[in-house]
Design an enzyme around this catalytic site. Structure first.
Site, short mmCIF file in Angstrom:
data_model
loop_
_atom_site.label_atom_id
_atom_site.label_comp_id
_atom_site.label_asym_id
_atom_site.label_seq_id
_atom_site.Cartn_x
_atom_site.Cartn_y
_atom_site.Cartn_z
CG ASP A 196 -1.75 1.21 1.39
OD1 ASP A 196 -2.76 1.33 0.69
OD2 ASP A 196 -1.38 2.09 2.20
CE LYS A 200 -2.04 4.90 0.80
NZ LYS A 200 -2.28 4.56 2.22
N GLY A 297 -9.23 6.01 6.88
CA GLY A 297 -10.55 6.08 7.53
C GLY A 297 -11.57 6.71 6.61
N1 HSE Z 1 -5.08 0.80 4.30
C1 HSE Z 1 -4.69 2.15 4.09
C2 HSE Z 1 -3.93 2.63 5.32
C3 HSE Z 1 -5.91 3.00 3.86
O1 HSE Z 1 -3.93 1.93 6.33
O2 HSE Z 1 -3.32 3.67 5.27
C4 HSE Z 1 -5.61 4.33 3.27
O3 HSE Z 1 -5.04 4.22 2.00
#
Ligand code: HSE
Length: 405
Positions: A196, A200, A297
């Site tokens: 994740d 990003k 969230g």
């Molecule tokens: N799963 C992601 C996090 C959600 O925990 O940051 C936001 O992209």
């Protein structure tokens, strides 16, 4: 009247509906026109919910409806999101999305389609949840050459690491809590294994370099190997362990990495706790800046999506986003990047100290009273390549964590 369609009524989708419902009057005033949700696309029915009468199961209904000017993609995942977003743009509709996987994989193409048609493809919520970072990079900081972006970009793992640090909490229990609070991905391995954060930082790196940074080229390590013993060593060193996602220019080439790092008290990201995210940006004119806030969230993420909807509604015939080319950026080899390293070693310090100093520079030893059969040490600054070559000489090494100075 600006009519929109929301694709997906999950955590973020229901948040988008709630934000528009709660702040509708203000939002309409800011756009200068009334915003109306005409459709919500989902496979499920939602009887008794505020969107009961808006639900459609058929994307064709949305694509054919010329009244729909903005499509909001909050389904997540690559398919069918990619097909729906591309078709929306090709049909002359702007798109706002929170989908980092989609932007990291297809951002260059979707931005180019939007740009050619004077539409908007906006994705503020894809990085840092509710924190404005995409728009500052593509508008406020365009006078700068950005030399570094280092962020805590995953709320779930930051929440877990904070709980492990302050409460000695159990890894599985805190992951479950993060899931229950709606922070984690549908498959939480994407959080804890770093994918994740990797997507990003790939998006941010593409924005600052102007070229496509392939997330598959970014070395990525998650927090699955971080133990309470590692946290104990970090405390003994007056440091914390954070999952950092970073893109830095070194010797005129960008390097990028996602990995747990030990960071010292004077680091700007040291005090970022719980589900909060923060992004440290260094510009060649600006110097240092920090963006901090709710990184995951329902409502924070939805707030960023709605900000994009407003932006698209205010710019119906003008593409406001910068873009990056389809050309892939050649990233610096990990082995050439320089850092300090924290290393755990089985055995006694006395037997190894001299050899360690020879290989890793004058090392700083750290011991935990409860761990008799091992010790830790900090290397001097060295390249990853030199560290790896040196580490091969010491089979006693059992764990390494990078240190961000
Ligand atoms: N799963 C992601 C996090 C959600 O925990 O940051 C936001 O992209």
């Amino acid at each position: 009247m600006i009519k929109i369609a929301v694709l997906g009524y999950g955590t973020v989708g229901s948040g988008v509906v709630e934000v528009i419902k709660t702040n509708g009057a203000l939002i309409n005033q800011r756009i200068g026109e009334e915003l109306e949700i005409k459709y919500v696309l989902d496979l499920r029915e939602f009887p008794g919910s505020p969107v009961e009468h808006l639900i459609t199961h058929d994307f064709e209904e949305i694509i054919k409806d010329e009244e729909v000017k903005i499509v909001v993609e909050v389904m997540g995942g690559i398919e069918p999101a990619y097909t729906f977003v591309k078709r929306s743009l090709l049909a002359g509709k702007s798109v706002a999305t929170s989908n980092k996987a989609l932007v990291a994989k297809h951002g260059a193409e979707l931005l180019s389609i939007a740009g050619e048609r004077n539409l908007n493809f906006l994705f503020e919520a894809s990085v840092g949840g509710g924190i404005p970072i995409i728009r500052p990079l593509t508008s406020s900081l365009t006078g700068d050459e950005v030399e570094e972006i280092t962020g805590i970009l995953n709320g779930t793992t930051n929440y877990m690491l904070s709980k492990m640090y302050y409460e000695n909490a159990d890894y599985d229990a805190v992951l479950k809590e993060a899931q229950e609070m709606g922070y984690a991905e549908r498959d939480p391995s994407a959080d804890v294994e770093g994918q994740d954060a990797c997507r990003k930082i790939a998006i941010l790196a593409s924005l600052i370099s102007g070229k496509c940074v392939d997330f598959e080229h970014i070395y990525t390590e998650g927090i699955t190997e971080i133990t309470t013993e590692d946290i104990g060593y970090a405390k003994a060193l007056d440091m914390k362990i954070k999952l950092l996602a970073s893109c830095k220019r070194e010797d005129s080439q960008f390097g990028a990495i996602v990995a747990p790092h030990m960071i010292a008290k004077n680091h700007p990201l040291y005090n970022v706790e719980d589900v909060f995210n923060a992004i440290f940006v260094k510009g060649n004119m600006l110097g240092d800046a920090m963006f901090y806030g709710s990184g995951a969230g329902k409502l924070p993420t939805a707030s960023a999506v709605v900000g994009d909807i407003v932006e698209a509604a205010k710019n119906p015939e003008r593409s406001v986003m910068g873009t990056w080319s389809g050309e892939t950026l050649e990233l610096k080899e990990k082995s050439d990047t320089k850092k300090r390293f924290f290393v755990r070693v089985k055995g006694s310090e006395e037997a190894l100290r001299e050899e360690l100093d020879k290989v890793f520079g004058t090392v700083r030893i750290v011991k935990l009273p409860e761990l008799n059969s091992e010790f830790g040490f900090l290397t001097e600054v060295m390249s990853e390549g030199d560290y790896e070559t040196g580490a091969k000489q010491f089979p006693q090494i059992c764990h390494m964590i990078r240190v961000e100075a």
